[in-house]
Enzyme design. Sequence first.
Site, PDB file in Angstrom:
ATOM      1  N   CYS A   1      13.472  10.112   2.339  1.00 30.85           N
ATOM      2  CA  CYS A   1      13.522   9.052   1.331  1.00 30.85           C
ATOM      3  C   CYS A   1      14.821   8.254   1.451  1.00 30.85           C
ATOM      4  CB  CYS A   1      13.413   9.630  -0.072  1.00 30.85           C
ATOM      5  SG  CYS A   1      12.029  10.754  -0.285  1.00 30.85           S
TER       6      CYS A   1
ATOM      7  N   CYS B   1       0.790  -1.231   0.000  1.00 30.91           N
ATOM      8  CA  CYS B   1       0.000   0.000   0.000  1.00 30.91           C
ATOM      9  C   CYS B   1       0.823   1.283   0.000  1.00 30.91           C
ATOM     10  CB  CYS B   1      -0.961   0.012   1.177  1.00 30.91           C
ATOM     11  SG  CYS B   1      -0.139   0.044   2.756  1.00 30.91           S
TER      12      CYS B   1
HETATM   13 FE1  FES Z   1       7.998   8.635  -0.444  1.00 30.46          FE
HETATM   14 FE2  FES Z   1      10.280   9.707  -1.491  1.00 30.46          FE
HETATM   15  S1  FES Z   1       9.841   7.650  -1.009  1.00 30.46           S
HETATM   16  S2  FES Z   1       8.415  10.736  -1.026  1.00 30.46           S
END
Ligand code: FES
Length: 132
Positions: free
Chosen positions: A103, A34
């Site tokens: 990230c 998800c």
């Molecule tokens: Fe979700 Fe970069 S992995 S914004």
Amino acid sequence: MYYSEQLLEHFQNPRNAGIIPDADGIGTIGDPDCGDFVRIYIKVRGDRLKEVAFEVCGCPASIATTSVLTELAKGKTLDEALEIDELDVVKALGNLPPSKIHCSNLGTAALFQAIAHYRHRREKQPFIHKTG
Ligand code: FES
């Protein structure tokens, strides 16, 4: 939002993308069903990361940061790899927009989990004493 040339290059040509079918350790952060996730596969020889591969579902920054992470980690001892943090990843990419720092945490967290998985599996394996 500004992406560095290095980030765009890793995004367009990710290193070590894919799976290692007979991985010694696997770590997954996020939820493949998800949302954003990173899965890291490692192959260990001696105490070093011989191979590091990844799958990712996420933004361009997550692909690029995980790609460069695999390059930073390959060849390191397990303890050295556990020292890699998001600043190392950002430095290797030249820059990363502040809103995308999180990230880069996905990949490092998945790597740490893969190393923990490997160590856990190794401790559970019965000791086989070979003679002759
Ligand atoms: Fe979700 Fe970069 S992995 S914004």
